[in-house]
Write an enzyme that holds these catalytic residues in place. Sequence first.
Site, PDB file in Angstrom:
ATOM      1  N   CYS A 149      57.716  77.265   1.492  1.00 44.66           N
ATOM      2  CA  CYS A 149      58.655  77.324   2.610  1.00 44.66           C
ATOM      3  C   CYS A 149      58.495  76.183   3.610  1.00 44.66           C
ATOM      4  O   CYS A 149      59.426  75.896   4.360  1.00 44.66           O
ATOM      5  CB  CYS A 149      58.512  78.667   3.330  1.00 44.66           C
ATOM      6  SG  CYS A 149      58.967  80.092   2.318  1.00 44.66           S
TER       7      CYS A 149
ATOM      8  N   HIS B 206      46.312  72.090   5.651  1.00 47.11           N
ATOM      9  CA  HIS B 206      46.266  72.669   4.314  1.00 47.11           C
ATOM     10  C   HIS B 206      44.910  73.339   4.110  1.00 47.11           C
ATOM     11  O   HIS B 206      43.877  72.683   4.163  1.00 47.11           O
ATOM     12  CB  HIS B 206      46.464  71.566   3.269  1.00 47.11           C
ATOM     13  CG  HIS B 206      46.877  72.060   1.923  1.00 47.11           C
ATOM     14  ND1 HIS B 206      46.166  73.023   1.232  1.00 47.11           N
ATOM     15  CD2 HIS B 206      47.932  71.735   1.124  1.00 47.11           C
ATOM     16  CE1 HIS B 206      46.764  73.259   0.074  1.00 47.11           C
ATOM     17  NE2 HIS B 206      47.834  72.499  -0.014  1.00 47.11           N
TER      18      HIS B 206
ATOM     19  N   HIS C 103      61.908  74.540  23.464  1.00 44.53           N
ATOM     20  CA  HIS C 103      62.489  75.414  22.444  1.00 44.53           C
ATOM     21  C   HIS C 103      61.504  75.609  21.287  1.00 44.53           C
ATOM     22  O   HIS C 103      60.726  74.705  20.968  1.00 44.53           O
ATOM     23  CB  HIS C 103      63.800  74.828  21.906  1.00 44.53           C
ATOM     24  CG  HIS C 103      64.785  74.476  22.979  1.00 44.53           C
ATOM     25  ND1 HIS C 103      65.574  75.420  23.602  1.00 44.53           N
ATOM     26  CD2 HIS C 103      65.104  73.280  23.544  1.00 44.53           C
ATOM     27  CE1 HIS C 103      66.341  74.822  24.502  1.00 44.53           C
ATOM     28  NE2 HIS C 103      66.076  73.526  24.484  1.00 44.53           N
TER      29      HIS C 103
ATOM     30  N   HIS D  83      60.025  79.261  11.547  1.00 43.39           N
ATOM     31  CA  HIS D  83      60.552  79.525  10.205  1.00 43.39           C
ATOM     32  C   HIS D  83      60.891  81.007  10.046  1.00 43.39           C
ATOM     33  O   HIS D  83      60.039  81.869  10.272  1.00 43.39           O
ATOM     34  CB  HIS D  83      59.524  79.115   9.154  1.00 43.39           C
ATOM     35  CG  HIS D  83      59.856  79.593   7.775  1.00 43.39           C
ATOM     36  ND1 HIS D  83      60.997  79.186   7.114  1.00 43.39           N
ATOM     37  CD2 HIS D  83      59.219  80.454   6.942  1.00 43.39           C
ATOM     38  CE1 HIS D  83      61.035  79.772   5.932  1.00 43.39           C
ATOM     39  NE2 HIS D  83      59.978  80.543   5.801  1.00 43.39           N
TER      40      HIS D  83
ATOM     41  N   HIS E  15      68.541  87.272  10.172  1.00 47.77           N
ATOM     42  CA  HIS E  15      69.554  88.310  10.025  1.00 47.77           C
ATOM     43  C   HIS E  15      70.801  87.791   9.313  1.00 47.77           C
ATOM     44  O   HIS E  15      71.350  88.458   8.435  1.00 47.77           O
ATOM     45  CB  HIS E  15      69.936  88.859  11.405  1.00 47.77           C
ATOM     46  CG  HIS E  15      70.882  90.008  11.362  1.00 47.77           C
ATOM     47  ND1 HIS E  15      72.261  89.851  11.360  1.00 47.77           N
ATOM     48  CD2 HIS E  15      70.670  91.349  11.317  1.00 47.77           C
ATOM     49  CE1 HIS E  15      72.839  91.023  11.318  1.00 47.77           C
ATOM     50  NE2 HIS E  15      71.904  91.960  11.291  1.00 47.77           N
TER      51      HIS E  15
ATOM     52  N   ASN F 279      65.731  84.594   4.430  1.00 46.56           N
ATOM     53  CA  ASN F 279      64.711  83.562   4.265  1.00 46.56           C
ATOM     54  C   ASN F 279      65.196  82.585   3.202  1.00 46.56           C
ATOM     55  O   ASN F 279      65.185  82.886   2.009  1.00 46.56           O
ATOM     56  CB  ASN F 279      63.380  84.198   3.851  1.00 46.56           C
ATOM     57  CG  ASN F 279      62.262  83.168   3.673  1.00 46.56           C
ATOM     58  OD1 ASN F 279      62.497  81.961   3.697  1.00 46.56           O
ATOM     59  ND2 ASN F 279      61.047  83.651   3.496  1.00 46.56           N
TER      60      ASN F 279
END
Length: 458
Positions: A168, A247, A332, A336, A365, A369
């Site tokens: 992702c 990572h 802001h 994700h 919504h 995803n």
Amino acid sequence: MEPFTLICSFMFCFIIFYVWKMIYQKRKSSCYMLHYECYKAPEERRLDTDSCARVVLRNKNLGLEEYRFLFQTICNSGIGEATYAPKNVVEGREESPSLYDAYLEIDEIVFGTIDKVFEKTGISPSEIDILVVNVSLFSPSPSLTSRVVNRYKMRDDIKSFNMSGMGCSASLVAVELVQQLFKTYTNKLALVVSTESIGSNWYCGKEKSMMLSNCLFRAGGCSMLLTNNSALKHRAILKLNHLVRTHIGSNDEAYGCCIQVEDDCGYGGFLLTRSLTKAASKAFTMNLKVLVPKILPAAELLRYVFRYMRQNKSKNTSLDYTSLNLKTGVEHFCIHPGGKAVIEGLGKSLGLDDYDLEPARMALHRFGNTSAGGLWYVLGYMEAKKRLKKGDRILMISLGAGFKCNNCVWEVMKDLEDENVWKESIDEYPPPNPIVNPFREKYSWINDECLSFVRLHH
């Protein structure tokens, strides 16, 4: 000329050269975004409550226990009735997807968004110098970058990179790759495409930890145009200020918490374990250790250190970077939309309010995803709501398999209010609170006796 005068002249020239070099290097390595375009599927691909129920109920491997688990997960997912599924899933062919199905899904997203990028910017495919395509779960030969080059007849000296398995957070990995290339090559245009292959990786077994991906992931993606050409600065909408990648794949638990596997019956899918939350928290905290000093003012850092020292004089504990007030450095937060738990967990740890979390909640919504493309639907919501003003800073937070945490800060170059993928639905958001999931109202009555009857009629 006296030696002292000669030395002073030499030092002055050296300082001038050093300052010029620093300014030149900074301008050379700048990364501007000219445009981004998110994908919106045709309405016949919409996965509303009844469509979702048909997909669930036609899986003959599921019993009442698995059905109840899916029912509870869907109801608590934060996903609405307007998300989109790949064509083969909508048509009931998820158990035996073909190579054609995989190409069809990718082509619609990749070519559809790239076409709009070229149309809206006036940039020609022949002007693209760098191409990066990231799709984690589909890596054919020739590569997807070659497929794009062939479709648009791009130059033979284009620098192309095909990325797979990045999860992702792949979108920011691709952006960071472009940023590094910009330090070597001047006045270049880069095209980045981020999406995922959902239809060819639909899970048809009954392992609960693998069924979660079917509940969360939906069809979507984004293409974006980046440049380091200062002559195009006036056209830019965003400037990349900082990007930090973390990572923790060396940790076995973190590595295996989000992984592509087969279950005991041979059904392939994506396994999401309970260790995911722990891995996300660890990777996020490590990332903030590097990112926070770059984005927060010195006053906020000193305030936090003094407060920490007063509270921990006799304790040997490490700094909790998640308790810093990030709002002193950014306006802001683009989180994700990986799932309701991810959004709420990050919001709580960072002390964010409903206004800050609204874009991520609404993107989840409306579109679900969408994996690597998810961040840009969140950004699109902010733009559609006319929140983004010149000079504002946006913190993007992404988590992905591996396990990785990739965060960055963008600076808004001009007031943003362009029409985007949210155009037709933005007035409907945010919906009334609390959001009622129609799935609960329509299908909560199903029990063991009538499960087979319902399957038959679906």
